[in-house]
Design a protein around this motif. Structure first.
Motif, PDB file in Angstrom:
ATOM      1  N   MET A  51       0.831  -1.197   0.000  1.00 45.01           N
ATOM      2  CA  MET A  51       0.000   0.000   0.000  1.00 45.01           C
ATOM      3  C   MET A  51       0.868   1.250   0.000  1.00 45.01           C
ATOM      4  SD  MET A  51      -3.044  -0.446   2.712  1.00 45.01           S
ATOM      5  CE  MET A  51      -3.072  -1.992   3.556  1.00 45.01           C
ATOM      6  N   MET A  52       0.307   2.327  -0.522  1.00 47.97           N
ATOM      7  CA  MET A  52       0.968   3.618  -0.377  1.00 47.97           C
ATOM      8  C   MET A  52       0.930   3.993   1.098  1.00 47.97           C
ATOM      9  SD  MET A  52      -0.478   5.780  -3.606  1.00 47.97           S
ATOM     10  CE  MET A  52       0.122   7.275  -2.890  1.00 47.97           C
ATOM     11  N   SER A  53       1.887   4.788   1.544  1.00 51.94           N
ATOM     12  CA  SER A  53       1.966   5.137   2.955  1.00 51.94           C
ATOM     13  C   SER A  53       0.703   5.825   3.453  1.00 51.94           C
ATOM     14  CB  SER A  53       3.174   6.034   3.204  1.00 51.94           C
ATOM     15  OG  SER A  53       4.352   5.331   2.913  1.00 51.94           O
ATOM     16  N   SER A  54       0.152   6.735   2.673  1.00 53.43           N
ATOM     17  CA  SER A  54      -1.044   7.449   3.122  1.00 53.43           C
ATOM     18  C   SER A  54      -2.245   6.507   3.213  1.00 53.43           C
ATOM     19  CB  SER A  54      -1.356   8.610   2.183  1.00 53.43           C
ATOM     20  OG  SER A  54      -1.611   8.141   0.876  1.00 53.43           O
ATOM     21  N   THR A  55      -2.368   5.582   2.280  1.00 56.96           N
ATOM     22  CA  THR A  55      -3.460   4.613   2.321  1.00 56.96           C
ATOM     23  C   THR A  55      -3.304   3.683   3.512  1.00 56.96           C
ATOM     24  OG1 THR A  55      -3.552   4.686  -0.083  1.00 56.96           O
ATOM     25  CG2 THR A  55      -4.675   2.854   0.989  1.00 56.96           C
ATOM     26  N   VAL A  62      -8.642   3.491  10.476  1.00 60.10           N
ATOM     27  CA  VAL A  62      -9.974   2.896  10.347  1.00 60.10           C
ATOM     28  C   VAL A  62     -10.093   1.677  11.249  1.00 60.10           C
ATOM     29  CG1 VAL A  62     -11.494   1.637   8.750  1.00 60.10           C
ATOM     30  CG2 VAL A  62     -10.460   3.801   8.054  1.00 60.10           C
ATOM     31  N   ILE A  63      -9.060   0.833  11.253  1.00 58.75           N
ATOM     32  CA  ILE A  63      -9.078  -0.353  12.124  1.00 58.75           C
ATOM     33  C   ILE A  63      -9.099   0.061  13.591  1.00 58.75           C
ATOM     34  CG2 ILE A  63      -7.677  -2.329  12.907  1.00 58.75           C
ATOM     35  CD1 ILE A  63      -9.107  -2.910  10.340  1.00 58.75           C
ATOM     36  N   SER A  64      -8.290   1.053  13.968  1.00 50.61           N
ATOM     37  CA  SER A  64      -8.238   1.499  15.360  1.00 50.61           C
ATOM     38  C   SER A  64      -9.586   2.048  15.822  1.00 50.61           C
ATOM     39  CB  SER A  64      -7.163   2.569  15.537  1.00 50.61           C
ATOM     40  OG  SER A  64      -5.904   2.038  15.253  1.00 50.61           O
ATOM     41  N   VAL A  65     -10.191   2.895  15.010  1.00 49.39           N
ATOM     42  CA  VAL A  65     -11.495   3.455  15.368  1.00 49.39           C
ATOM     43  C   VAL A  65     -12.572   2.373  15.294  1.00 49.39           C
ATOM     44  CG1 VAL A  65     -13.255   5.125  14.659  1.00 49.39           C
ATOM     45  CG2 VAL A  65     -10.857   5.800  14.725  1.00 49.39           C
ATOM     46  N   LEU A  68     -13.063   0.402  18.405  1.00 51.18           N
ATOM     47  CA  LEU A  68     -13.865   1.053  19.443  1.00 51.18           C
ATOM     48  C   LEU A  68     -15.335   0.682  19.339  1.00 51.18           C
ATOM     49  CD1 LEU A  68     -12.266   4.616  19.388  1.00 51.18           C
ATOM     50  CD2 LEU A  68     -11.923   2.819  21.097  1.00 51.18           C
ATOM     51  N   ALA A  69     -15.791   0.317  18.163  1.00 47.54           N
ATOM     52  CA  ALA A  69     -17.174  -0.122  17.975  1.00 47.54           C
ATOM     53  C   ALA A  69     -17.300  -1.640  18.042  1.00 47.54           C
ATOM     54  CB  ALA A  69     -17.696   0.383  16.635  1.00 47.54           C
ATOM     55  N   VAL A  70     -16.318  -2.352  17.498  1.00 53.64           N
ATOM     56  CA  VAL A  70     -16.414  -3.816  17.408  1.00 53.64           C
ATOM     57  C   VAL A  70     -16.311  -4.479  18.784  1.00 53.64           C
ATOM     58  CG1 VAL A  70     -15.246  -5.879  16.525  1.00 53.64           C
ATOM     59  CG2 VAL A  70     -15.620  -3.929  15.031  1.00 53.64           C
ATOM     60  N   ILE A  71     -15.407  -4.003  19.627  1.00 53.10           N
ATOM     61  CA  ILE A  71     -15.218  -4.646  20.936  1.00 53.10           C
ATOM     62  C   ILE A  71     -16.491  -4.591  21.783  1.00 53.10           C
ATOM     63  CG2 ILE A  71     -13.953  -4.525  23.127  1.00 53.10           C
ATOM     64  CD1 ILE A  71     -11.467  -3.772  21.452  1.00 53.10           C
ATOM     65  N   PRO A  72     -17.096  -3.404  21.991  1.00 55.41           N
ATOM     66  CA  PRO A  72     -18.331  -3.406  22.788  1.00 55.41           C
ATOM     67  C   PRO A  72     -19.482  -4.153  22.109  1.00 55.41           C
ATOM     68  CG  PRO A  72     -17.500  -1.163  22.530  1.00 55.41           C
ATOM     69  CD  PRO A  72     -16.669  -2.054  21.676  1.00 55.41           C
ATOM     70  N   ALA A  73     -19.567  -4.053  20.784  1.00 56.32           N
ATOM     71  CA  ALA A  73     -20.645  -4.747  20.075  1.00 56.32           C
ATOM     72  C   ALA A  73     -20.497  -6.260  20.226  1.00 56.32           C
ATOM     73  CB  ALA A  73     -20.647  -4.356  18.601  1.00 56.32           C
ATOM     74  N   ALA A  74     -19.274  -6.753  20.106  1.00 50.45           N
ATOM     75  CA  ALA A  74     -19.052  -8.204  20.233  1.00 50.45           C
ATOM     76  C   ALA A  74     -19.341  -8.685  21.652  1.00 50.45           C
ATOM     77  CB  ALA A  74     -17.618  -8.547  19.844  1.00 50.45           C
ATOM     78  N   SER A  89      -9.725  -7.939  13.355  1.00 45.16           N
ATOM     79  CA  SER A  89      -9.347  -6.566  13.707  1.00 45.16           C
ATOM     80  C   SER A  89      -8.231  -6.533  14.735  1.00 45.16           C
ATOM     81  CB  SER A  89     -10.558  -5.806  14.253  1.00 45.16           C
ATOM     82  OG  SER A  89     -11.579  -5.751  13.307  1.00 45.16           O
ATOM     83  N   LEU A  90      -8.326  -7.374  15.754  1.00 46.75           N
ATOM     84  CA  LEU A  90      -7.292  -7.391  16.792  1.00 46.75           C
ATOM     85  C   LEU A  90      -5.942  -7.841  16.239  1.00 46.75           C
ATOM     86  CD1 LEU A  90      -9.225  -8.846  19.858  1.00 46.75           C
ATOM     87  CD2 LEU A  90      -8.361  -6.521  19.576  1.00 46.75           C
ATOM     88  N   VAL A  91      -5.959  -8.877  15.430  1.00 47.82           N
ATOM     89  CA  VAL A  91      -4.702  -9.379  14.871  1.00 47.82           C
ATOM     90  C   VAL A  91      -4.099  -8.363  13.900  1.00 47.82           C
ATOM     91  CG1 VAL A  91      -3.666 -11.175  13.428  1.00 47.82           C
ATOM     92  CG2 VAL A  91      -5.246 -11.806  15.244  1.00 47.82           C
ATOM     93  N   LEU A  92      -4.908  -7.770  13.059  1.00 51.36           N
ATOM     94  CA  LEU A  92      -4.409  -6.778  12.106  1.00 51.36           C
ATOM     95  C   LEU A  92      -3.863  -5.550  12.831  1.00 51.36           C
ATOM     96  CD1 LEU A  92      -4.049  -6.314   9.118  1.00 51.36           C
ATOM     97  CD2 LEU A  92      -6.327  -5.308   9.049  1.00 51.36           C
ATOM     98  N   HIS A  93      -4.568  -5.101  13.860  1.00 49.38           N
ATOM     99  CA  HIS A  93      -4.119  -3.951  14.648  1.00 49.38           C
ATOM    100  C   HIS A  93      -2.772  -4.251  15.326  1.00 49.38           C
ATOM    101  CE1 HIS A  93      -4.562  -0.350  17.102  1.00 49.38           C
ATOM    102  NE2 HIS A  93      -4.317  -1.078  18.174  1.00 49.38           N
ATOM    103  N   ALA A  94      -2.660  -5.420  15.921  1.00 51.13           N
ATOM    104  CA  ALA A  94      -1.407  -5.803  16.584  1.00 51.13           C
ATOM    105  C   ALA A  94      -0.281  -5.976  15.567  1.00 51.13           C
ATOM    106  CB  ALA A  94      -1.616  -7.098  17.369  1.00 51.13           C
TER     107      ALA A  94
END
Length: 150
Positions: A51-55, A62-65, A68-74, A89-94
């Motif tokens: 990916m390009m750096s900006s993308t 997007v994953i970080s934000v 914030l919705a996925v954890i409480p929803a799950a 999401s957790l694995v990709l974020h880590a």
């Protein structure tokens, strides 16, 4: 319009450049600062997953934000779709977080390649393990709820 032009700082940049040219410090091989819009980069331009750096930066945010919705929803509404979304999401974020740490602190000709390959392997195993757990057991969200209630 750049921030320097808005603040009126371009005169100082051009003046500094002319002093460096006269003293022989600045050669024709170096880009002009501020005059042509050339950007100076302070770190290597490694692009994660092609990916390009900006993308890539936007995807990380997007994953970080999204977490914030996925954890409480799950946790509030446990179901397989949210369990798999949470696992991915957790694995990709880590993975992206550790990749940046390794990019900043692991240097050398071959060590970064070994470390990044190890990180990719560890992330793949972690995601496969979470998917296996989601499929063959109670699911990630229910397991966390059971852990908290114990």
């Amino acid at each position: 319009m750049t921030l320097l032009r808005i603040l009126g700082c371009t005169k100082g940049l051009h003046m500094s450049r002319s002093i460096l040219v006269q003293s022989g410090v600045l050669t024709s091989k170096l880009p002009a600062i501020g005059a042509t819009g050339t950007t100076l980069h302070t770190s290597s331009q490694r692009h994660s997953a092609g990916m390009m750096s900006s993308t890539h930066w936007k995807a990380e945010r997007v994953i970080s934000v999204g977490l914030l919705a996925v954890i409480p929803a799950a946790l509030a509404f446990p179901n397989p779709a949210l369990d798999y979304t949470l696992a991915a999401s957790l694995v990709l974020h880590a993975h992206w977080g550790m990749e940046q740490v390794f990019t900043d602190y692991v240097h050398g000709p071959s060590l970064p390649k070994v470390v990044n390959a190890s990180l990719l392997f560890a992330s793949s195993v972690a995601f496969a393990s979470l998917c296996y757990f989601n499929y063959n057991d109670v699911g990630l969200a229910k397991a966390i709820a059971m852990f908290w209630s114990a």
